[in-house]
Scaffold this motif. Structure first.
Motif, PDB file in Angstrom:
ATOM      1  N   ARG A 139      22.991 -11.177  30.717  1.00 28.57           N
ATOM      2  CA  ARG A 139      21.911 -11.517  31.641  1.00 28.57           C
ATOM      3  C   ARG A 139      22.470 -11.856  33.021  1.00 28.57           C
ATOM      4  O   ARG A 139      21.953 -11.401  34.037  1.00 28.57           O
ATOM      5  CB  ARG A 139      21.120 -12.699  31.103  1.00 28.57           C
ATOM      6  N   GLU A 140      23.539 -12.640  33.068  1.00 24.64           N
ATOM      7  CA  GLU A 140      24.119 -13.015  34.355  1.00 24.64           C
ATOM      8  C   GLU A 140      24.700 -11.803  35.075  1.00 24.64           C
ATOM      9  O   GLU A 140      24.614 -11.708  36.306  1.00 24.64           O
ATOM     10  CB  GLU A 140      25.198 -14.075  34.146  1.00 24.64           C
ATOM     11  N   ASP A 141      25.274 -10.874  34.326  1.00 22.78           N
ATOM     12  CA  ASP A 141      25.796  -9.658  34.945  1.00 22.78           C
ATOM     13  C   ASP A 141      24.663  -8.860  35.573  1.00 22.78           C
ATOM     14  O   ASP A 141      24.788  -8.369  36.710  1.00 22.78           O
ATOM     15  CB  ASP A 141      26.534  -8.827  33.897  1.00 22.78           C
ATOM     16  N   TRP A 142      23.540  -8.731  34.862  1.00 16.84           N
ATOM     17  CA  TRP A 142      22.382  -8.012  35.408  1.00 16.84           C
ATOM     18  C   TRP A 142      21.834  -8.739  36.628  1.00 16.84           C
ATOM     19  O   TRP A 142      21.485  -8.099  37.636  1.00 16.84           O
ATOM     20  CB  TRP A 142      21.297  -7.898  34.337  1.00 16.84           C
TER      21      TRP A 142
ATOM     22  N   GLY B 213      14.898 -19.248  38.037  1.00 17.13           N
ATOM     23  CA  GLY B 213      15.493 -20.160  39.012  1.00 17.13           C
ATOM     24  C   GLY B 213      16.878 -19.710  39.440  1.00 17.13           C
ATOM     25  O   GLY B 213      17.240 -19.807  40.624  1.00 17.13           O
ATOM     26  N   ARG B 214      17.673 -19.224  38.505  1.00 19.95           N
ATOM     27  CA  ARG B 214      19.024 -18.770  38.847  1.00 19.95           C
ATOM     28  C   ARG B 214      18.961 -17.503  39.699  1.00 19.95           C
ATOM     29  O   ARG B 214      19.785 -17.320  40.604  1.00 19.95           O
ATOM     30  CB  ARG B 214      19.823 -18.513  37.574  1.00 19.95           C
ATOM     31  N   THR B 215      17.998 -16.632  39.444  1.00 23.29           N
ATOM     32  CA  THR B 215      17.848 -15.440  40.275  1.00 23.29           C
ATOM     33  C   THR B 215      17.569 -15.809  41.722  1.00 23.29           C
ATOM     34  O   THR B 215      18.146 -15.237  42.651  1.00 23.29           O
ATOM     35  CB  THR B 215      16.711 -14.568  39.723  1.00 23.29           C
ATOM     36  N   VAL B 216      16.705 -16.794  41.939  1.00 24.34           N
ATOM     37  CA  VAL B 216      16.395 -17.245  43.299  1.00 24.34           C
ATOM     38  C   VAL B 216      17.632 -17.870  43.941  1.00 24.34           C
ATOM     39  O   VAL B 216      17.915 -17.640  45.128  1.00 24.34           O
ATOM     40  CB  VAL B 216      15.220 -18.241  43.277  1.00 24.34           C
TER      41      VAL B 216
ATOM     42  N   GLU C 299      31.535 -19.063  35.577  1.00 22.87           N
ATOM     43  CA  GLU C 299      30.643 -19.600  36.588  1.00 22.87           C
ATOM     44  C   GLU C 299      30.940 -18.937  37.937  1.00 22.87           C
ATOM     45  O   GLU C 299      31.370 -19.570  38.889  1.00 22.87           O
ATOM     46  CB  GLU C 299      30.804 -21.119  36.717  1.00 22.87           C
ATOM     47  N   PRO C 300      30.743 -17.613  38.060  1.00 21.23           N
ATOM     48  CA  PRO C 300      31.036 -16.960  39.322  1.00 21.23           C
ATOM     49  C   PRO C 300      30.105 -17.426  40.410  1.00 21.23           C
ATOM     50  O   PRO C 300      28.928 -17.626  40.181  1.00 21.23           O
ATOM     51  CB  PRO C 300      30.843 -15.461  39.015  1.00 21.23           C
TER      52      PRO C 300
ATOM     53  N   ARG D 104      28.444 -17.939  19.852  1.00 22.59           N
ATOM     54  CA  ARG D 104      29.130 -16.772  20.398  1.00 22.59           C
ATOM     55  C   ARG D 104      28.148 -15.647  20.703  1.00 22.59           C
ATOM     56  O   ARG D 104      28.250 -14.979  21.737  1.00 22.59           O
ATOM     57  CB  ARG D 104      30.210 -16.300  19.427  1.00 22.59           C
ATOM     58  N   ILE D 105      27.190 -15.425  19.814  1.00 17.01           N
ATOM     59  CA  ILE D 105      26.210 -14.363  20.055  1.00 17.01           C
ATOM     60  C   ILE D 105      25.328 -14.718  21.245  1.00 17.01           C
ATOM     61  O   ILE D 105      25.035 -13.877  22.100  1.00 17.01           O
ATOM     62  CB  ILE D 105      25.361 -14.127  18.792  1.00 17.01           C
ATOM     63  N   ARG D 106      24.907 -15.968  21.329  1.00 17.13           N
ATOM     64  CA  ARG D 106      24.064 -16.378  22.457  1.00 17.13           C
ATOM     65  C   ARG D 106      24.834 -16.343  23.769  1.00 17.13           C
ATOM     66  O   ARG D 106      24.264 -16.017  24.819  1.00 17.13           O
ATOM     67  CB  ARG D 106      23.507 -17.774  22.199  1.00 17.13           C
ATOM     68  N   ALA D 107      26.120 -16.669  23.723  1.00 21.76           N
ATOM     69  CA  ALA D 107      26.934 -16.593  24.935  1.00 21.76           C
ATOM     70  C   ALA D 107      27.087 -15.151  25.401  1.00 21.76           C
ATOM     71  O   ALA D 107      27.124 -14.874  26.614  1.00 21.76           O
ATOM     72  CB  ALA D 107      28.296 -17.225  24.692  1.00 21.76           C
TER      73      ALA D 107
END
Length: 409
Positions: free
Chosen positions: A251-254, A310-313, A404-405, A242-245
């Motif tokens: 991070r994904e929001d940023w 990789g996800r940022t790209v 998973e937006p 839960r903490i890692r999620a």
């Protein structure tokens, strides 16, 4: 997402996972000449008739499992992924697919909540975080085509699949920019701008995470080899997850907000073609030739993976395509040592993490090392050293209410 019949959601999710495992066993035991989609479909139908606990899964959801499994093999045959494998009970993300949008009957209750119909579960409530084509806003070219229920460490979520026919965007009028990805400075732009963030977890959350990890280590040490994991240890694992999620969501929001701002500002974005798998390879070595500074390299690997370059790209690729922009990749080798003014590589030019001083007597350029690397990447693109541009899609697939937006924010 909230529902009053959580036990039924769990039963369907476990039935979907078990359907995958049974299908995998049946598929791998058959001779290759008898492995057909029609035969697999007949086996799934027979299993749902004979096994009551498989029957709790709607027929459309069972067909979606078959479709996903067959696509996984196609990805393997075409070299895009490894072979499908068994889905373990505690290590697999639970999910249920609703492949037909007409079954959902989505309605908006008020500003913050909506309701959807899930086959064999009934009406469930979800947080309304994005606009959906419902009611008078829906049409042939703008409608919900399906959804997926997903269980992560923070609870159940629903992600809607939406089809939207849109005109190809005009060319983006924005300027060109190079980007250097790093750890101390996450994103440094060639025009002198930076995109930074703070720690994903607060001090209190980091303390709690460390305490739970220590508890898990002690309880795991007392477990005998081959002994089943205790419920107490599973509970500790859930607390860690839960903490890692939470950190992952932040991070994904940023990443979404940052990449959206870049895609709206610049018409051409140039990034380095980083081979992250090679960069995060362990330094442990072998018994005959053990590695050096293994602990330090492990910490560096965690920092690199934590930034998710990789996800940022990938986010930049589809957001730029949605706005008529272009994402280009250039070779990454030597960008941190090459001077952005004279474009020569001299040893010792990068004095520290942030300082760059060119050792070429005819140049003597100096400045921030990250911005220097970003300007070097942009120069390589302008001089024709770009690799194959990252693929972008003219028609953007939008997905909303979930973990998973896949749409621009």
């Amino acid at each position: 997402m909230t529902t009053g019949s959580d036990i039924h959601v769990w039963l369907q999710a476990h039935a979907a996972r078990t359907t995958w495992n049974l299908l995998h066993d049946w598929w791998t035991m058959l001779p290759k000449t008898k492995r057909t989609l029609a035969a697999a479909d007949a086996v799934i139908r027979q299993g749902r008739r004979e096994l009551d606990w498989l029957g709790v899964l709607p027929a459309q959801a069972a067909q979606a499992v078959l479709k996903t499994y067959f696509q996984a093999w196609k990805n393997c045959w075409e070299g895009r992924a490894g072979a499908p494998d068994f889905k373990a009970r505690f290590r697999t993300r639970m999910s249920i697919d609703i492949p037909q949008g007409r079954d959902l009957q989505v309605v908006r209750v008020h500003r913050r909540w909506g309701m959807a119909n899930i086959p064999k579960l009934g009406r469930v409530r979800f947080r309304w975080t994005k606009d959906l084509p419902v009611g008078k806003h829906a049409g042939k070219d703008h409608r919900i085509t399906g959804a997926r229920l997903i269980k992560d460490a923070l609870g159940w979520h629903i992600a809607f699949r939406v089809t939207n026919l849109a005109e190809a965007p005009a060319a983006h009028p924005g300027p060109q920019v190079g980007i250097d990805a790093g750890i101390t400075v996450p994103l440094a732009l060639s025009d002198g701008e930076t995109a930074e963030h703070g720690p994903w977890l607060s001090k209190e959350e980091e303390v709690r995470l460390l305490r739970f990890e220590q508890h898990a280590a002690r309880r795991k040490a007392h477990r005998k080899k081959g002994e089943r994991t205790s419920r107490r240890l599973h509970k500790t694992y859930d607390q860690i997850a839960r903490i890692r999620a939470t950190a992952k969501r932040r991070r994904e929001d940023w990443q979404h907000k940052t990449t959206t701002a870049i895609a709206e500002t610049y018409g051409t974005v140039v990034v380095e073609a980083l081979h992250i798998t090679n960069m995060t390879r362990s330094a442990k070595g072998t018994v005959e030739q053990p590695g050096t500074k293994v602990v330090q390299k492990a910490g560096l690997n965690r920092s690199i993976l934590g930034e998710a370059w990789g996800r940022t790209v990938a986010l930049l690729a589809y957001k730029l395509a949605h706005r008529g922009g272009t994402l280009a990749q250039v070779p990454a080798q030597g960008t941190s040592q090459e001077c952005a003014q004279c474009h020569t590589v001299t040893p010792g030019s990068r004095r520290s993490q942030a300082e760059f001083v060119c050792n070429n007597p005819a140049c003597g350029g100096e400045g921030n090392a990250d911005h220097n690397a970003a300007r070097t990447a942009l120069h390589r693109f302008r001089t024709g050293h770009a690799l194959v541009p990252a693929a972008g899609r003219a028609v953007v697939r939008r997905a909303g209410h979930g973990v998973e937006p896949a749409t621009a924010r």
